[in-house]
Design a protein around this motif. Sequence first.
Motif, PDB file in Angstrom:
ATOM      1  N   SER A 170       9.788  34.344 -31.637  1.00 46.58           N
ATOM      2  CA  SER A 170      10.988  33.660 -32.305  1.00 46.58           C
ATOM      3  C   SER A 170      10.938  32.321 -31.996  1.00 46.58           C
ATOM      4  CB  SER A 170      12.225  34.511 -31.785  1.00 46.58           C
ATOM      5  OG  SER A 170      12.244  36.006 -32.273  1.00 46.58           O
ATOM      6  N   LEU A 171      11.572  31.725 -33.107  1.00 45.56           N
ATOM      7  CA  LEU A 171      11.685  29.997 -32.873  1.00 45.56           C
ATOM      8  C   LEU A 171      13.192  29.713 -33.407  1.00 45.56           C
ATOM      9  CD1 LEU A 171       8.289  28.801 -34.327  1.00 45.56           C
ATOM     10  CD2 LEU A 171       9.008  29.029 -32.033  1.00 45.56           C
ATOM     11  N   GLN A 172      13.798  30.342 -34.304  1.00 42.44           N
ATOM     12  CA  GLN A 172      15.183  30.025 -34.695  1.00 42.44           C
ATOM     13  C   GLN A 172      15.238  28.963 -35.710  1.00 42.44           C
ATOM     14  OE1 GLN A 172      16.289  32.818 -34.123  1.00 42.44           O
ATOM     15  NE2 GLN A 172      15.826  33.357 -32.144  1.00 42.44           N
ATOM     16  N   THR A 173      14.439  27.818 -35.330  1.00 42.01           N
ATOM     17  CA  THR A 173      14.245  26.639 -36.197  1.00 42.01           C
ATOM     18  C   THR A 173      13.196  25.949 -35.911  1.00 42.01           C
ATOM     19  OG1 THR A 173      15.395  24.791 -37.137  1.00 42.01           O
ATOM     20  CG2 THR A 173      15.894  25.132 -35.028  1.00 42.01           C
ATOM     21  N   LEU A 174      12.934  25.260 -36.837  1.00 38.80           N
ATOM     22  CA  LEU A 174      11.812  24.328 -36.635  1.00 38.80           C
ATOM     23  C   LEU A 174      12.368  22.670 -36.573  1.00 38.80           C
ATOM     24  CD1 LEU A 174      10.144  26.898 -37.498  1.00 38.80           C
ATOM     25  CD2 LEU A 174       8.352  25.498 -37.834  1.00 38.80           C
ATOM     26  N   ASN A 175      13.290  22.556 -36.833  1.00 40.67           N
ATOM     27  CA  ASN A 175      14.158  21.152 -37.004  1.00 40.67           C
ATOM     28  C   ASN A 175      14.501  20.532 -35.549  1.00 40.67           C
ATOM     29  OD1 ASN A 175      16.572  19.402 -37.145  1.00 40.67           O
ATOM     30  ND2 ASN A 175      16.113  19.612 -39.383  1.00 40.67           N
ATOM     31  N   LYS A 176      13.935  19.548 -35.214  1.00 37.96           N
ATOM     32  CA  LYS A 176      14.039  19.029 -33.724  1.00 37.96           C
ATOM     33  C   LYS A 176      15.605  18.892 -33.646  1.00 37.96           C
ATOM     34  CE  LYS A 176       9.427  17.370 -33.275  1.00 37.96           C
ATOM     35  NZ  LYS A 176       8.608  16.012 -33.168  1.00 37.96           N
ATOM     36  N   THR A 177      16.191  18.262 -34.710  1.00 37.98           N
ATOM     37  CA  THR A 177      17.610  17.813 -34.331  1.00 37.98           C
ATOM     38  C   THR A 177      18.677  19.193 -34.074  1.00 37.98           C
ATOM     39  OG1 THR A 177      17.431  15.818 -35.852  1.00 37.98           O
ATOM     40  CG2 THR A 177      19.708  16.546 -35.498  1.00 37.98           C
ATOM     41  N   ALA A 178      18.254  20.205 -34.983  1.00 40.00           N
ATOM     42  CA  ALA A 178      19.001  21.442 -34.834  1.00 40.00           C
ATOM     43  C   ALA A 178      18.523  22.011 -33.519  1.00 40.00           C
ATOM     44  CB  ALA A 178      18.449  22.393 -35.981  1.00 40.00           C
ATOM     45  N   LEU A 179      17.554  21.818 -32.972  1.00 37.62           N
ATOM     46  CA  LEU A 179      17.006  22.344 -31.687  1.00 37.62           C
ATOM     47  C   LEU A 179      17.895  21.612 -30.606  1.00 37.62           C
ATOM     48  CD1 LEU A 179      13.401  22.879 -32.103  1.00 37.62           C
ATOM     49  CD2 LEU A 179      15.008  24.732 -31.758  1.00 37.62           C
ATOM     50  N   LYS A 180      18.037  20.573 -30.657  1.00 34.61           N
ATOM     51  CA  LYS A 180      18.763  19.811 -29.909  1.00 34.61           C
ATOM     52  C   LYS A 180      20.508  19.936 -29.662  1.00 34.61           C
ATOM     53  CE  LYS A 180      19.811  14.944 -28.522  1.00 34.61           C
ATOM     54  NZ  LYS A 180      19.750  13.369 -28.787  1.00 34.61           N
ATOM     55  N   ASN A 181      20.931  20.253 -30.943  1.00 37.56           N
ATOM     56  CA  ASN A 181      22.367  20.480 -31.255  1.00 37.56           C
ATOM     57  C   ASN A 181      22.557  22.086 -30.574  1.00 37.56           C
ATOM     58  OD1 ASN A 181      22.574  18.101 -32.532  1.00 37.56           O
ATOM     59  ND2 ASN A 181      22.592  18.769 -34.585  1.00 37.56           N
ATOM     60  N   ILE A 182      21.436  22.822 -30.622  1.00 34.40           N
ATOM     61  CA  ILE A 182      22.013  24.013 -29.944  1.00 34.40           C
ATOM     62  C   ILE A 182      21.242  24.229 -28.684  1.00 34.40           C
ATOM     63  CG2 ILE A 182      21.910  25.075 -32.404  1.00 34.40           C
ATOM     64  CD1 ILE A 182      19.245  26.392 -31.782  1.00 34.40           C
ATOM     65  N   GLY A 183      20.824  23.357 -27.990  1.00 37.66           N
ATOM     66  CA  GLY A 183      20.526  23.436 -26.632  1.00 37.66           C
ATOM     67  C   GLY A 183      19.205  24.258 -26.497  1.00 37.66           C
ATOM     68  N   ARG A 184      18.229  24.184 -27.220  1.00 39.00           N
ATOM     69  CA  ARG A 184      17.240  25.155 -27.415  1.00 39.00           C
ATOM     70  C   ARG A 184      15.862  24.286 -27.355  1.00 39.00           C
ATOM     71  NH1 ARG A 184      15.950  30.634 -28.361  1.00 39.00           N
ATOM     72  NH2 ARG A 184      13.765  30.807 -29.392  1.00 39.00           N
ATOM     73  N   LYS A 185      14.974  24.798 -26.586  1.00 40.85           N
ATOM     74  CA  LYS A 185      13.378  24.168 -26.547  1.00 40.85           C
ATOM     75  C   LYS A 185      12.480  25.236 -27.126  1.00 40.85           C
ATOM     76  CE  LYS A 185      10.292  21.362 -23.896  1.00 40.85           C
ATOM     77  NZ  LYS A 185       9.945  20.831 -22.543  1.00 40.85           N
TER      78      LYS A 185
END
Length: 644
Positions: free
Chosen positions: A303-318
């Motif tokens: 699972s990745l949840q999103t491939l958008n780097k900005t969204a990943l930063k906003n949700i605190g996920r790597k």
Amino acid sequence: MAKKNVYFVQPNNIFDKAVFLPYAVGAIAAYSWQHEDIKEHYNLGPFIYKRESDEIAFEILKDPYLIGFSNYLWNFEYNLSLAKAIKRKYPKCVIVFGGHHVPPGTEFLEKHDFIDILVHGEGEGVFLDILRALRDKSDLETVCSISCRQADATVISTAEKKYTINNFPSPYLRGYFDEILKNDSKNYTFNAILETTRGCPNHCAYCDWSSLGEKMRRFPIKRVLSEIEWFSDNKIEYCYCADSNFGMFKRDLQIADKLIETKKATGYPKVWQVSYSKDSQDRVFELNTKLSAAGFAKGAALSLQTLNKTALKNIGRKNMTPKLFSMLMKMYQKEGLFTNTELILGLPGETLESFCSGLCRLIESGQHNSVSVYFCELLPNSLMSTPEYMEKYKIEAVTTILHKYHCNINEAEQDGHSNIIVSTYSMSREDWIQSSLFAYFVINFHHYGFLQCFALYLHNEKGVSYYTFYNSLMKWITENEGICNSIFTSKRKILNNYINAQGGLAYQNDIFGQIAWSAEESVFLQISLKLNEFYDEFSAFLKEFDIDKSIYLDIMKYQKNIIVQPGKNNFSFGLKYDLYNYYSNALANNPISLKEQKCKVIITNPAVPDNWKEFARVVMWHGRRNGKTMHTGYDKAVKIKCFD
């Protein structure tokens, strides 16, 4: 002095006569009733574990002193209704609400005057403290991690406290579900929850897992292995592991070995489902290899949840790197292991373009098996649901119908609501609808297989990206009347009504029984009913790509015939090209040149039902995430004979 009667309510939905045992309240009961002072003062009544009517519930409840309710999305509204009715009939009964869906603070308690105590966080130790405080007529302020009403009707919250889980007894092993199995096994089959750990090391903003117990804690291995034996002995068909990161610890291999051992001995559990660690990938791969070989064929979740780097930063996920993801896909494909990748729609920072291109980037990286797209739900104990977070990212959420799929349509949209994010600073409502539609159709066309063969050929032979192919296809659908245009228009209208709280998403057609289907599943079923018309319709679009006529005709023949249809399970067809080996290698991310060679494809697949109701159940419900929508997704269903 007579004992006071205590009851627990954890109602679960019934899916085709299968129902979960009420693990959460069983665990709380087991912890409290291991103490002699509780046994002496309180009597534990039967669990209410199904959605009973008020009348039946009152037949179970005899002079209740206290009733504890375990709450989550699927039973929250039911619990509120039942608790209110109980308070009317038994005004002095103490109503306690706990579970993941109990929000922090006192506002919820102030809103619902029929609830007396809220438990925040895990409930075993807190509930024991509540029982002792009430027994001793002590001030509830001494109990940690609760909100409660005082004698003067004021509402307070107490300090938070964490408890060890090493001394939490198992409700299974202590016999707390024996009466349920004894009395109801003729009418139901039972599913069970297994906890081997509690907590989560990650802090994703959309999730409440880490907020309800930050540090990872492990249940004793002896308890875990004994519970698996209990599942096997009691014929538990479906076991859901409630761990946040199974595979994180080396001992998880021992747990997998125990599951395999018991299944070989008794055939149970039949199905094992779990959320795997996004780290420890070597161990996760080993686990999936073992479990798949033993017939636990739910597949690996990458699972990745999103491939958008900005969204990943906003949700605190790597996330793992694209290179690692592609490497893992090749590893799993080489071993014949099915994989599924999850995405979440509605994360702040995601755009229409980034979501749709991200979905196709997964395919570019080799994810031809399965992708699941979930709407982003605002959970009451998540960081994302806090006013500060919502304001920062301009989050708009709507309260919509809570959907319960694969149950009777009359139960699918009864009571219950979801709080779904439908717009953020980066995605409008219209973009959200467009993203949903794109996901519905790409999942059907590629992962369920309707146009997978053409997409693969054009990608490998003509350099057409999957995003270009499917984006062009979606545009073509909107501009040309036909089966998919009709489905597209209908789904757009349904989605628009949905985000305006004017209807639900569940699909039902008597041809497929009284079962409720999700939107993406309904697209598959509706196209399947008119499969030949579907391919006739898209021939005009496909010919725009100038495929050699001889190759085009062969691909079309192959594409049509690998899609599963009711009763079509023993047949053969001839080809001019060796498409079977060509596509087998392409799907394994090891492309080869298309070879012109006469072949006979023989399909023998006894697993395919001969009627639409069973077809929908076996192929769509049970098989969609294991590639069973295509004959090539079944082991040994396809044989190939090539001629010089």
